[in-house]
Scaffold this motif. Sequence first.
Motif, PDB file in Angstrom:
ATOM      1  N   ASP A 414      37.411  48.878  36.955  1.00 55.51           N
ATOM      2  CA  ASP A 414      37.467  49.087  38.102  1.00 55.51           C
ATOM      3  C   ASP A 414      37.665  47.595  38.342  1.00 55.51           C
ATOM      4  N   THR A 415      38.568  47.293  37.981  1.00 54.96           N
ATOM      5  CA  THR A 415      38.745  45.134  38.484  1.00 54.96           C
ATOM      6  C   THR A 415      40.075  45.303  39.775  1.00 54.96           C
ATOM      7  N   PHE A 416      40.199  46.683  40.010  1.00 54.91           N
ATOM      8  CA  PHE A 416      40.769  46.217  41.498  1.00 54.91           C
ATOM      9  C   PHE A 416      39.526  46.842  42.917  1.00 54.91           C
ATOM     10  N   LEU A 425      41.153  42.816  49.841  1.00 58.59           N
ATOM     11  CA  LEU A 425      40.587  43.135  48.999  1.00 58.59           C
ATOM     12  C   LEU A 425      39.028  41.569  48.411  1.00 58.59           C
ATOM     13  N   VAL A 426      38.275  41.742  49.018  1.00 62.79           N
ATOM     14  CA  VAL A 426      37.820  40.433  48.384  1.00 62.79           C
ATOM     15  C   VAL A 426      36.297  40.952  46.967  1.00 62.79           C
ATOM     16  N   GLY A 427      37.275  40.455  45.504  1.00 63.49           N
ATOM     17  CA  GLY A 427      37.212  40.995  44.377  1.00 63.49           C
ATOM     18  C   GLY A 427      36.787  39.928  43.261  1.00 63.49           C
ATOM     19  N   ILE A 428      37.007  40.131  42.082  1.00 67.04           N
ATOM     20  CA  ILE A 428      37.468  39.307  40.710  1.00 67.04           C
ATOM     21  C   ILE A 428      39.022  39.314  40.909  1.00 67.04           C
ATOM     22  N   THR A 429      38.976  40.718  41.493  1.00 65.25           N
ATOM     23  CA  THR A 429      41.160  40.310  41.061  1.00 65.25           C
ATOM     24  C   THR A 429      41.920  39.103  42.403  1.00 65.25           C
ATOM     25  N   ARG A 430      40.799  38.394  43.308  1.00 61.39           N
ATOM     26  CA  ARG A 430      41.173  37.836  44.708  1.00 61.39           C
ATOM     27  C   ARG A 430      40.903  36.348  43.767  1.00 61.39           C
ATOM     28  N   ALA A 431      39.910  36.613  43.117  1.00 58.22           N
ATOM     29  CA  ALA A 431      38.603  35.236  42.104  1.00 58.22           C
ATOM     30  C   ALA A 431      40.212  34.134  41.958  1.00 58.22           C
ATOM     31  N   PHE A 432      40.585  35.665  41.064  1.00 61.74           N
ATOM     32  CA  PHE A 432      41.577  35.106  39.954  1.00 61.74           C
ATOM     33  C   PHE A 432      42.821  34.171  40.247  1.00 61.74           C
TER      34      PHE A 432
END
Length: 520
Positions: A414-416, A425-432
């Motif tokens: 569920d990382t995307f 999409l605001v989540g861990i992918t965007r953070a990296f």
Amino acid sequence: LGLCYYRKGMNDKAIQYAKDSIAVLDTLWSNLEYDDRRLTFDDTTIKGGCGIILQSVYYNIKEHRDALVACENARSRSLRWLLSQQQSRYKINGPNAVSDHTQKEFQSSANIIDFNMIKETAAKSKSAIIVYSLHEDGDILIWVIKGSEEAEIIPKKVGMGEGIKSLKDLVASTRRVLRVRSADVEQDMEMEDAESSFQGREEKVRKSGFIEPPKTKIGSKKLKQVYKILIYPIEDALKNEKRVTVIPFGDLYSLPFTALVDDHGKYLIEKFALSFAPSIGTLVELQNRINERAALQNDNKEGPPAATFAAIVGNPYYHKWMEQLPCSQSEANAIHDIMTRAGKESKLLITQSASKEAVMKVMKDAVMIHLASHGSKDGIFLSGLTEEEGKLTMEEVQRLRLRRARMVVLSACDTFKGDVRIDGLVGITRAFIAAGSPTVVASLWPVDDKITEYMMTRLYGILFPSVKGRGEDDCASGVDVCSALQQVMIEMKDQYSVEEWAPFLMYGLSPRKSSFHALN
């Protein structure tokens, strides 16, 4: 007023008032100091609505270039600001704060995406770009920008199709048929028939143990239906293209484009190497960042080459607050061996050594980062006595300065996923991406531990075959990441179900030959 004039067919006045509204909102936006405030502002004001009105009016009067530019300037503005901030090496006052001066500079220059930027981006990427958006009347707008010097634009407007209530319904029903979780948690709880058969399997995902794939293809009819809506209208425009970059919107972020099926039973991934991005403007900023880093390296301002080319994490020790992932440890060991044979220095962190502090430290100077662990839409779970101690949150990631990172692989569940907002999409992918990596490989749904080990080992084997010497020049094979991922999926599609071979995608820019050298 702009909307009223639009609905009365008074297009000139609709354009004027929509532009005036956007200008006022832009001035207010430029005074906001934090990323979360900028995101909330764009979501709660009529900024997105003004952008939709403007693009809809331009589309209706057949000013398709202006419609596309209006669409682009309403997207991922906060992320583009973060990337522009990095590129210009502005100082940050606090975790995400910026000075009024620098943000206003961005607002008046870098924030404006024009058609020349769009054309140059398509030409340089040598990739066709598909931009999806929403017309004010509820239909889907699609633009194809050809990956040639002319950057020809092909616009289309399509309806949802008979029996489909909304885009959300289309995507959710597709995921249900494929037996993968919906992006909507509440909707997950309402699923019965198609979803219930997956519940027992989901408890096993990203744990050891191979799950025997079904003998028949699942969801072929539904995947053909979605292809008919989203791809068939632009098929002719994509002829002779080998690479495609998809710019989704809304619930399309949760759709497995790779697995869409044409009338001949061919998956989309068999036709094109696919990558994804929140906007063309984001690709512009990512390329600018790569160019600047290359210039800094040439000027010896970024220090000596990285001592650790790859940071590889597998099976962090969870002290029983989460299940261990033995196959992720085997995955990490295999990738470490591949890097060693390819002449790349790598740091391997497994079990108790994969603490949050240790992982954050080694990531800061690594060119490649591979995290094989448990994950969620807002974090990665590393070794720790408690979940709170072990969770690397997206806020912590976003504060990192990954000054050499070229690619991050989030080999976890569920990382995307994340909150779908005007910014994307605001989540861990965007953070990296915001932290410094122009490329992230992430998953659309829960993944099986054993199958993921095979998939990732194969991916790195294609990217980094054994070579002589210990240089850090590029992907030794000269293959870009989305093409390598395409090759792995094509190899797997006849032996595994869609839910097993299609969870991963590449977000951002795809590293190509010599691109790793630019960031070392």
